[in-house]
Design an enzyme around this catalytic site. Structure first.
Site: not given
Length: 700
Positions: A349, A386
C-alpha cells in the site's frame, strides 16, 4: 507459570520480540532514545498487571531480558521511560502501555479512551502537555506464541508472472454470505479453505488470491463513534499478528491451513500490506506502540519542527524506512509471513512512501527496494507496489526497480474512458493494451510488471462502473464528500438500477468488453472479487467503512442466470489467455517485422488499414483492431486479433491480411456464442463490443 522473579536475567538482543526457547521467554525491543524499558505482565484476562520487570540490558540499542519458566500464552506489554519533549521529537510516557512491535498475537481490543494519548487531550497546551493516567485497561496485550505447524507436503505453486491471474478479495467479504460455508466459519480465515471457495477460484482459473490487509489493525475512533468500522483494514498496528477479527472460533493455524489448501489447488496467496504508516495517527494521535518506544526513530518528522509528523500518506504519520531498525522491522515482518505462513507475495500500500529517502524524495534505489531484491527469501516472492502517495513527487508509476510489479491506474482509466466513448482516448488505450512499454520497458522489466485492472477495492466494482455516474457514499456519514468525484463511469441513461431491457443489455455488454480488455492485454490481469458475477456496491465508491451487505459478496447473485452467464464468460476468457501464448506475451512488442507484411504487433482501423499518424490523432476514432503475431514452424504464422468498437453504432470490421484460417474465440456482445470458424470476409462488431479472433496463415 512459576512465581514471577524480582528481576529478569540478561537474555539476548536477538531475535526481537518475545521468543520461547522451551525453558523460558526472551524479550527484546528496540529503542535508541529510551532511558529505561519495563516488561509488564498481565493475568489471563488481561485486566490486572501482575508484574513490572525492568529489561536489564541495552545492547546495540536493543533492550532485552529473559524470563525463566515463562510459557506461550503469557500476556505482556512494555512501558518506556525517557524524555517527553515533543519539540525535539520525543514522546516517552511510561504511563502508557505499549504493544510489542514484534508481537505475533494480540489479546483484546482497544477501548477508546483519552488515556491512550500521551498528552492531556483537552489541555490548552495540546500535545505539549503530559497525561499521567495508565492506559493499560484500554490497551490490547501482546501474547507469547510459538509457530509450530505441520506443513506436510506443501509446495508453493510458483506460478510464473506471465501466467498469473490475480483475484483481489477481502477475507470477511468473500465468504460472509456464502451459503455453503458453515455459519460460524463465514468471514474467517478458516472459510478461505472451504471447498466452495476453492472450487469457485479453480472454475474461474484464478492463480493468485490477493487479500486485503490482515495484519492486526485498529478500528478508528471516529468511525466507531458513527457506528461504522474500518472494514478494509488499512490501519495497521501489529505487523506480525493476524487480525483477530478473522479468527472466528479458530486460531492462526486456520490461516496456515487455508494457505496450504490453496497451494494444493495451485493458487498462490498474496497479502496487501501496510508499512507506510501506523494506526497511531498524527502528532495528536494515540501512543500505542512505536510512538511511545521511539517516536523520533519510527516516524518521519518535520526537519524544521520535529514536533510534527510528515504526512506523505494522508493518514497523519509516515513510517521512517530510512532508519535501519525500522527497515529491519518491515523486512522481518515480511519474512515472518513468507516463512511462517508461506505467503507467496505482497502488495505494498502506498509503495512510494517506502522508497522515500532522507531528503523526502522517492528513489528506486532506496534501501527498502534494495533490501527486498537481494533477500534470499523475499527476493523470490511476488512483489507489487501501489506506485503513489500524496507526498511531493508522489506519482511514480513505472519508476519502481526490477522485480516489482505496479498497479497501473492508467490502464484502469483509459479502459473505462474508451468503453464510455470518450474522445481522444485511442492512442493511450493502445499503449495500455500493449503492456505499457512506455512506462515499464526499462532495466529488463517485462510486461507482467503492469498490473492491469479496471476495478479494485478502492473505487467502484465493475457493475457500478456501468451503472452509476455519481458516487453514492451517503452511508459513510461524510455527506457524500468522500471518494473519487470522477470515476470515468457511465450509467447509460439511468442512475442505478433499472428495468429497461435495452439499458441492462448495454451495461452487461460494456462489462464484458472491459473484462475482455483486462484479460487480453499484455501484463498481469487482476479481477476484483465479485466482478465475475456482477456484484454491486449500490454506487458507493469508497466502501472502506462498510462492513455489511454493501461490501460483502452477494453469492445469491452469482446463482442467478445472468450471474452464471458472466462467470462462464470470465472462465472462457481465462482459458483463452492460458491456451494462447500471444494473449500473454512475456516480452514487449514494438511492431518489428517478422515476415513480409507481418509485424509482431500491429494496429488497424475497422477497414483493416494500418492507422496513420493522422488517424491516431483523430479524437473521434472509436474503432481499434490490435493484431499480435508470431512465426510457428518454418513457414507459418499465427495471430490473435482483438477488434474493439467503442462507438455508439455497430461497425463492420475487415480482418487485416494475411490469413487463411480464422476462428472466433469470444464476442462480448453475445456471451452465448461459442467458438466457431469464420468464413465471411467482414465481421460486424456491435457497439461497445470486443471480439477475439485467432488466425493463421502461410508466411510468404
Amino acid at each position: 507459570m512459576s512465581p514471577i522473579p524480582v528481576r529478569l536475567e540478561s537474555g539476548s538482543p536477538y531475535p526481537l520480540g518475545a521468543t520461547f526457547d522451551g525453558l523460558g521467554v526472551n524479550f527484546a525491543v528496540f529503542s535508541a532514545h529510551a532511558e529505561k524499558i519495563e516488561l509488564c505482565l498481565f493475568d489471563e484476562a488481561g485486566r490486572q498487571e501482575i508484574a513490572r520487570l525492568e529489561l536489564p540490558e541495552w545492547t546495540d540499542e536493543i533492550w532485552h531480558g529473559y524470563l525463566p519458566d515463562a510459557r506461550p500464552g503469557l500476556l505482556y506489554g512494555f512501558r518506556a521511560y525517557g524524555p517527553y519533549e515533543p519539540e525535539a521529537g520525543h514522546r516517552f510516557n511510561h504511563n502508557k502501555l505499549l504493544l510489542d512491535p514484534y508481537t505475533r498475537k494480540t489479546f483484546g481490543r482497544i477501548r477508546w479512551s483519552d488515556t491512550l494519548h500521551g498528552y492531556r487531550v483537552h489541555s490548552p497546551r495540546a500535545d505539549l502537555s503530559f497525561d499521567r493516567r495508565d492506559s493499560a485497561p484500554a490497551m490490547p496485550k501482546s501474547v507469547v506464541v510459538t509457530d509450530a505447524f505441520d506443513w506436510g507436503d506443501d509446495r508453493r505453486p510458483n506460478v510464473p508472472w506471465s501466467e498469473t491471474i490475480i483475484y483481489e478479495a477481502h477475507v470477511k467479504g468473500l465468504t460472509q454470505l456464502m451459503e455453503g460455508v458453515p455459519y460460524r466459519e463465514r468471514g474467517t480465515y478458516r472459510a478461505l479453505s472451504h471447498p466452495h471457495v476453492i472450487a469457485h477460484l479453480q472454475r474461474l482459473g484464478i492463480t493468485a488470491v490477493e487479500l486485503l490487509p490482515i495484519h492486526g489493525f485498529v478500528q478508528d475512533r471516529f468511525l466507531q463513534e458513527k457506528g461504522l468500522t474500518n472494514y478494509w483494514g488499512y490501519n495497521s498496528l501489529a505487523f506480525f499478528a493476524p487480525e483477530a477479527r478473522y479468527l472466528g472460533v479458530g486460531d492462526a493455524d486456520d490461516l496456515r491451513l487455508a494457505v496450504r489448501r490453496l497451494h494444493a489447488a495451485g493458487i498462490e496467496v498474496i497479502l496487501d500490506v501496510v508499512y507506510n504508516h501506523t494506526a497511531e495517527g498524527s502528532e495528536l494521535g494515540q501512543t500505542l506502540s512505536f510512538r511511545g518506544l521511539d517516536n523520533a526513530t519510527y516516524y518521519r518528522l518535520q526537519k524544521d519542527n520535529p514536533r510534527y509528523c510528515v504526512n506523505d500518506t494522508g493518514t497523519g504519520n509516515t513510517f521512517n524506512l530510512d532508519q535501519p531498525r525500522v527497515l529491519q522491522l518491515v523486512t522481518d515482518s515480511l519474512r515472518h509471513w513468507a516463512e511462517s505462513y508461506r505467503i507467496d507475495g505482497f502488495r505494498f500500500d502506498l509503495g512510494v512512501t517506502l522508497g522515500r529517502t532522507g531528503d523526502g524524495g522517492f528513489d528506486p534505489g532506496a534501501s527498502f527496494f534494495d533490501t527486498l531484491r537481494q533477500d534470499p527469501v523475499l527476493g523470490r516472492v511476488k512483489l507489487i507496489s501501489e506506485p503513489w502517495d500524496i507526498g511531493p513527487g508522489g506519482y511514480q508509476l513505472g519508476n519502481h526497480p526490477p522485480g516489482f510489479a505496479e498497479w497501473n491506474d492508467k490502464f484502469r482509466d483509459s479502459t473505462r474512458r474508451f468503453w464510455r466513448g470518450d474522445a481522444g482516448v485511442r492512442p493511450e488505450f493502445a499503449a495500455r493494451l500493449s503492456g505499457s512499454g512506455d512506462l515499464f520497458d526499462r532495466r529488463a522489466r517485462r510486461p507482467w510488471a503492469s498490473i492491469n485492472y479496471v476495478a479494485s477495492h478502492d473505487g467502484q466494482p465493475l457493475a457500478d462502473i456501468a451503472s452509476y455516474e455519481q458516487r453514492h457514499n451517503e452511508a459513510n456519514g461524510e455527506d457524500n464528500r468522500d471518494g473519487h468525484s470522477d470515476n470515468h463511469s457511465c450509467n447509460w441513461g439511468v442512475e442505478g438500477p433499472t428495468d429497461d431491457p435495452a439499458i441492462k443489455a448495454l451495461r452487461a455488454r460494456v462489462q464484458r468488453s472491459m473484462l475482455v480488455t483486462v484479460l487480453s492485454a499484455l501484463g498481469t490481469p487482476m479481477l476484483l472479487a465479485g466482478d465475475e458475477f456482477g456484484r454491486t456496491q449500490q454506487g458507493n465508491n469508497n466502501a472502506y467503512c462498510q462492513d455489511n451487505e454493501i461490501s460483502w459478496l452477494d453469492w445469491a447473485a452469482a446463482d442467478k442466470p445472468e450471474g452464471q452467464q458472466l462467470i462462464h464468460f470470465v472462465r472462457r476468457l481465462v482459458l483463452i489467455r492460458k491456451h494462447y501464448p500471444l494473449v500473454r506475451s512475456g516480452a514487449f512488442l514494438y511492431g518489428e517485422e517478422i515476415a513480409p507484411g507481418l509485424r509482431n504487433i500491429d494496429w488497424f482501423d475497422e477497414r483493416g488499414f494500418n492507422l496513420s499518424p493522422e488517424d491516431w490523432q483523430n479524437p473521434e476514432g472509436k474503432a481499434l483492431a490490435m493484431r499480435r503475431a508470431r512465426i510457428v514452424g518454418d513457414n507459418y504464422f499465427e495471430a490473435i486479433n482483438l477488434l474493439m468498437n467503442g462507438s455508439q453504432v455497430p461497425l463492420e470490421f475487415q480482418l487485416p491480411e494475411p490469413h487463411d484460417y480464422r476462428r472466433l474465440l469470444v464476442d462480448s456482445s453475445d456471451p452465448g456464442i461459442g467458438e466457431r470458424e469464420l468464413t465471411e470476409t467482414a465481421i460486424t462488431v456491435q457497439d461497445r463490443s470486443a471480439l477475439l479472433i485467432y488466425a493463421t496463415g502461410p508466411v510468404e
